[in-house]
Design a protein around this motif. Structure first.
Motif: not given
Length: 312
Positions: A287-311
């Motif tokens: 679960a922690r690996i999934r959490l880490m991967d998703t958190a990195v993915d969220n930031l990567n999307f943001y830096l590329n001008g997209q938004i994922k899992n925004q609250v």
């Protein structure tokens, strides 16, 4: 790009790595950050990653933050309104621990029913060697088949626990704010009055705060088992303590408390019919690996001008 991780220890006590974040910018990593050091540590940072370290209005408005990534599903540690007013994107990590939390919930129930740890200790301390019979009894063993499991909250975790309880041959009923197709949904009073086991899987809101209290416990069957792997504030701990002492509640198993970590020795810890784990239901390595991967993915999307899992 300066990335500050304020409290990385809970996600990664040393068995994972931070390479995903390090590939996206210069990372300053802290295992934990006391409130008095938050402002100085995030100075100049555009990206802030937090789990439980609070980011309030004063912190947000005095910063250069553009993005806050929460290393959890719950994001109440961030002043969302202040973040929105200041144009800050806030993301979370949903659904990373569904199977793990459900598994922990059932493990707590099985420990109450089977007393595996108790019997293991008894055997290793010599009681089986001293027994006149091929077996011995320290505490009753409970069969789950045909008993009623009542679930409060049918999000993904509640649904998973529902299916696992069915696999044990339990009759399962559930209360949810909205009816969920495919599940036996009933009123909250029916869950309280009909269940042999009650498992909490709802969010902590004004409506659910101290949902389990003297009034609701009085509606329950004598000898009920209560499980909580959701939020500590769902239970009035003083009332739980009294009803555990009186044996109205046969046993409780909880992974969460109102104050975490507890500030002093909690009286409930002295009771033999309660099991407490330190908010680790979510924390399998998978679960922690999934959490880490998703958190990195969220930031990567943001830096590329997209938004994922925004609250916000």
């Amino acid at each position: 790009m300066k990335i500050v991780i304020l409290d990385g220890y809970a996600l990664n006590p040393g068995d994972l790595d931070w390479h995903g974040f390090e590939a996206l910018g210069h990372v300053e990593l802290y295992d934990r950050t006391p409130e008095e050091l938050i402002a100085s540590r995030i100075e100049g940072a555009e990206i802030v990653i937090t789990n439980k370290t609070p980011l309030n209005r004063d912190i947000i408005e005095g910063s250069n933050i553009k993005y806050i990534g929460v290393l959890a599903t719950g994001y109440n540690v961030v002043d969302i309104q202040a973040a929105s007013e200041n144009g800050i994107t806030v993301t979370n990590v949903p659904s990373y621990g569904t199977q793990t939390v459900a598994q922990h919930t059932i493990s707590l129930l099985l420990e109450i029913c089977q007393n595996v740890g108790l019997y293991d200790h008894a055997v290793k301390s010599g009681k089986w060697h001293e027994s006149k019979d091929f077996c011995f009894f320290e505490k009753p063993i409970i069969e789950l088949a045909d008993k009623t499991m009542g679930i409060i909250g049918l999000g993904k975790i509640g649904q998973c626990v529902y299916r696992l309880a069915e696999a044990f041959g339990m009759k399962v009923i559930a209360y949810n704010r909205s009816i969920k197709e495919g599940f036996n949904c009933v009123s909250i009073d029916q869950v309280l009055s009909q269940s042999d086991v009650i498992s909490l899987h709802c969010p902590l809101t004004e409506e659910t705060n101290q949902l389990i209290n003297e009034k609701s416990i009085e509606k329950m069957k004598d000898g009920v088992i209560i499980l909580n792997t959701s939020r500590g504030g769902l239970i009035n701990e003083a009332d739980l303590y009294q009803y555990l002492k009186s044996n109205k509640i046969y046993a409780a198993a909880i992974d969460v408390l109102e104050v975490e970590p507890p500030r002093h020795h909690h009286p409930i810890m002295d009771l033999d019919n309660v099991i407490i784990t330190p908010h680790i239901a979510w924390a399998s390595k998978e679960a922690r690996i999934r959490l880490m991967d998703t958190a990195v993915d969220n930031l990567n999307f943001y830096l590329n001008g997209q938004i994922k899992n925004q609250v916000n």
